[in-house]
Design an enzyme around this catalytic site. Structure first.
Site, PDB file in Angstrom:
ATOM      1  N   ASN A 121       0.850  -1.183   0.000  1.00 22.42           N
ATOM      2  CA  ASN A 121       0.000   0.000   0.000  1.00 22.42           C
ATOM      3  C   ASN A 121       0.894   1.246   0.000  1.00 22.42           C
ATOM      4  OD1 ASN A 121      -1.869   2.015   0.383  1.00 22.42           O
ATOM      5  ND2 ASN A 121      -2.929   1.025   2.076  1.00 22.42           N
ATOM      6  N   ASP A 127      -7.224   4.331  -0.796  1.00 21.58           N
ATOM      7  CA  ASP A 127      -7.762   3.073  -0.268  1.00 21.58           C
ATOM      8  C   ASP A 127      -9.255   2.944  -0.550  1.00 21.58           C
ATOM      9  OD1 ASP A 127      -5.268   2.466   0.611  1.00 21.58           O
ATOM     10  OD2 ASP A 127      -5.673   2.740   2.743  1.00 21.58           O
ATOM     11  N   ASP A 313      -6.190 -13.985 -19.839  1.00 24.17           N
ATOM     12  CA  ASP A 313      -6.961 -14.780 -18.888  1.00 24.17           C
ATOM     13  C   ASP A 313      -7.985 -15.654 -19.631  1.00 24.17           C
ATOM     14  OD1 ASP A 313      -7.870 -15.193 -16.002  1.00 24.17           O
ATOM     15  OD2 ASP A 313      -9.726 -14.503 -16.938  1.00 24.17           O
ATOM     16  N   GLU A 342      -3.766 -18.291 -20.752  1.00 27.81           N
ATOM     17  CA  GLU A 342      -4.101 -19.212 -19.669  1.00 27.81           C
ATOM     18  C   GLU A 342      -4.930 -20.352 -20.248  1.00 27.81           C
ATOM     19  OE1 GLU A 342      -6.192 -19.185 -15.253  1.00 27.81           O
ATOM     20  OE2 GLU A 342      -7.109 -18.046 -16.883  1.00 27.81           O
TER      21      GLU A 342
END
Length: 601
Positions: A121, A127, A313, A342
């Site tokens: 972070n 956040d 993906d 993938e």
């Protein structure tokens, strides 16, 4: 010209484009309330080659030929039914020099896979974001923990110190799912970095920082599905933009139906068109508008962020003919560009089917155009062999020998992505109870077998995690990525003794790998394992490397006479990790559950 009506256009995608592309045509999506009622022209130009309106009047797709545009800015004139008009400007940007010939990742590279939300972070101010649903909650294992692009940038020196040359981050585009959005695979805006990770400008800065270190950046790209919160799923351009069914239909995941000549039509269609999970609508790549949209989005990111590769993906969940055409469109623009798909299949024949120019695919007149696939067969072996001590006919280290023996199935086995774990698998150190001997054996093999090695973040400090507790446990926060962490494993002075043992070994191994082109592009000769010991050589005209993997718990003495065809006139060899010299005319002693990498001298 009335400029008050310009808010009629709420979105333009791509937001800008590039001049001088191999394919000069660009399909521009304009989105706004009843925008399809407008007539569109470009003053003094016939660059518009197609205008497509759909059943949703909020969309209009305009295709232009950029060769007919001489300026770097285009004026689109929108005329409404009441004759009111307004101008929308559109930018054509210049490309970087030699952008089409960019060098991509290959088997000289070592890839570091990280999950940004769980890595570090670096900016607490992002956040939470008022426009995204899920909020920061580090106490929730599957929640958003606050890792971001700034955290990656701040620790690039750490990653580079491992001998890493390439970074693959799981998706960074906006994922506005109400829960589990941290992984990024349910994207809601594919032209925008998730604000909880940073901004588009932060991503550019990440790419620049990586390139300044002579490293490469690979984007995780999703062609098969978006998230339910994607703005276009909320207001579909066409009913068939996604696959829809009378009742929810999930993919059967049986991708063998695609190449199976005996498969039923219903099974094949369910495999391809069914949704991955209920929160991920399945994109209909056969729809020409979707097809062009996905091609352009990928190319836009490559140009905009100056990317060095793509990891695709769920590659073979999309319709085969069209995902192959999508891939060809990318490589037409970038002939030397590498894409790794993938393909979560364990049978090597089925894996081979999906690599470009596959002899297996050729039987069915299919060519995926996909340069690289992920070697899940080798992954499965890595996750069991080091606890198989008997080394019988088809167990233990012989499993790896048998996998390498089938390399003839692949048109380019050296372009397979090899790994001992990733973000979807069991964690290696968990499987083997943090037995560093077994970790060292696996890493020595990753560093020296054919293919492109990929490490998963935290493995290099002994991180583990129990997949039985859920995916969040195999995606734990990297210790030291948060100010409140008691243990900072980014810093050698604050790592534990155990963490330093893992890190120091990994760093030395992969820094060595960077220096030896015999293990990058060389040939392989391997020998049938005896007593659960696997010996193989990687070599070219100038260098030769001998690798001994003793998967037997007992110490072994290796008679070098058996390997004369590879040892040849070499008399000595140096251990790349200890600098110890071995006499090749003698037997070589190796401890149980250990590995030797010897450079022949």
């Amino acid at each position: 010209m009335n400029t008050e009506l310009r808010p009629l256009i709420q979105r333009i995608e791509p937001p800008f484009w590039f001049s001088g592309m191999h394919n000069p045509e660009i399909q521009i999506l304009f989105y706004g309330n009843n925008i399809a009622q407008c007539q569109i022209t470009i003053p003094n130009s016939n660059a518009i080659t197609n205008v497509k309106r759909t059943e949703n009047s909020n969309f209009i797709f305009v295709t232009i030929d950029t060769r007919k545009i001489t300026e770097n800015e285009i004026d689109f004139i929108f005329k409404q039914k009441d004759k009111t008009t307004f101008i929308q400007k559109y930018e054509l940007r210049a490309r970087r020099k030699n952008a089409s010939l960019r060098k991509s990742f290959d088997s000289s590279d070592t890839i570091y896979l990280l999950m940004p939300d769980r890595f570090a972070n670096g900016n607490k101010n992002n956040d939470n974001d008022k426009y995204t649903i899920e909020k920061y909650n580090r106490d929730l294992p599957g929640g958003r923990h606050g890792g971001d692009i700034e955290g990656i940038i701040q620790h690039l020196d750490y990653i580079q110190s491992l001998g890493i040359t390439t970074i693959w981050s799981t998706p960074l585009c906006e994922d506005n799912d109400p829960e589990y959005s941290y992984h990024g695979y349910g994207q809601s805006d594919v032209y925008k970095i998730d604000p909880r990770f940073g901004t588009n400008e932060d991503y550019i800065r990440l790419a620049n920082e990586i390139h300044q270190r002579d490293m490469k950046l690979v984007m995780d790209y999703v062609t098969n599905h978006w998230g339910l919160q994607h703005w276009m799923v909320q207001d579909l351009p066409t009913a068939d933009w996604i696959h829809q069914f009378e009742n929810y239909t999930q993919t059967n995941h049986k991708r063998s139906t695609i190449s199976d000549p005996n498969a039923s039509e219903i099974d094949r269609n369910t495999c391809i068109n069914g949704w991955f999970v209920p929160s991920m609508p399945d994109l209909n790549i056969v729809n020409p508008l979707v097809f062009n949209y996905l091609i352009q989005n990928a190319i836009w990111w490559i140009e905009y962020a100056n990317l060095d590769g793509l990891r695709i993906d769920t590659y073979n969940y999309s319709e085969p003919e069209y995902i192959a055409k999508w891939t060809k469109a990318i490589t037409n623009e970038y002939p030397e560009f590498n894409l790794v798909g993938e393909i979560t299949m364990r049978n090597q024949g089925l894996l081979s089917y999906w690599q470009k120019d596959s002899p297996i695919g050729k039987i069915q007149n299919f060519n995926s155009n996909l340069p690289s696939v992920m070697d899940f067969a080798l992954l499965d072996a890595f996750q069991i062999i080091f606890d198989e001590d008997d080394g019988s006919w088809d167990r233990g280290i012989t499993r790896v020998y048998d996998i390498i023996a089938r390399d003839f199935l692949f048109p380019n086995a050296n372009n397979l992505l090899i790994f001992a774990e990733n973000h979807d698998s069991k964690r290696f150190n968990q499987i083997y109870n943090n037995d560093i001997r077994k970790y060292k054996m696996a890493m020595c093999m990753l560093a020296t077998l054919r293919g492109i090695p990929q490490l998963y973040y935290g493995s290099e400090i002994g991180m583990s995690g129990d997949q039985n507790l859920g995916d969040a446990d195999i995606r734990r926060d990297f210790p030291g990525g948060w100010d409140s962490d008691e243990n900072n494993a980014f810093n050698p002075e604050t790592r534990s003794e155990c963490q330093n043992a893992y890190f120091d070994f990994t760093s030395k191994l992969f820094h060595w790998r960077k220096t030896n082109d015999a293990v990058h592009f060389g040939k392989t000769t391997h020998y049938i394992p005896e007593h659960n010991v696997y010996v193989y050589f990687r070599y070219n005209l100038l260098k030769s490397v001998m690798v001994i993997i003793n998967n037997n718990p007992e110490n072994q003495e290796i008679n070098t006479l058996r390997f004369k065809e590879n040892i040849g006139e070499y008399k000595t060899a140096k251990d790349v990790l200890t600098d110890e010299t071995y006499q090749l005319e003698n037997t070589i002693f190796i401890e149980g559950k250990s590995a030797l990498i010897l450079e022949l001298e």
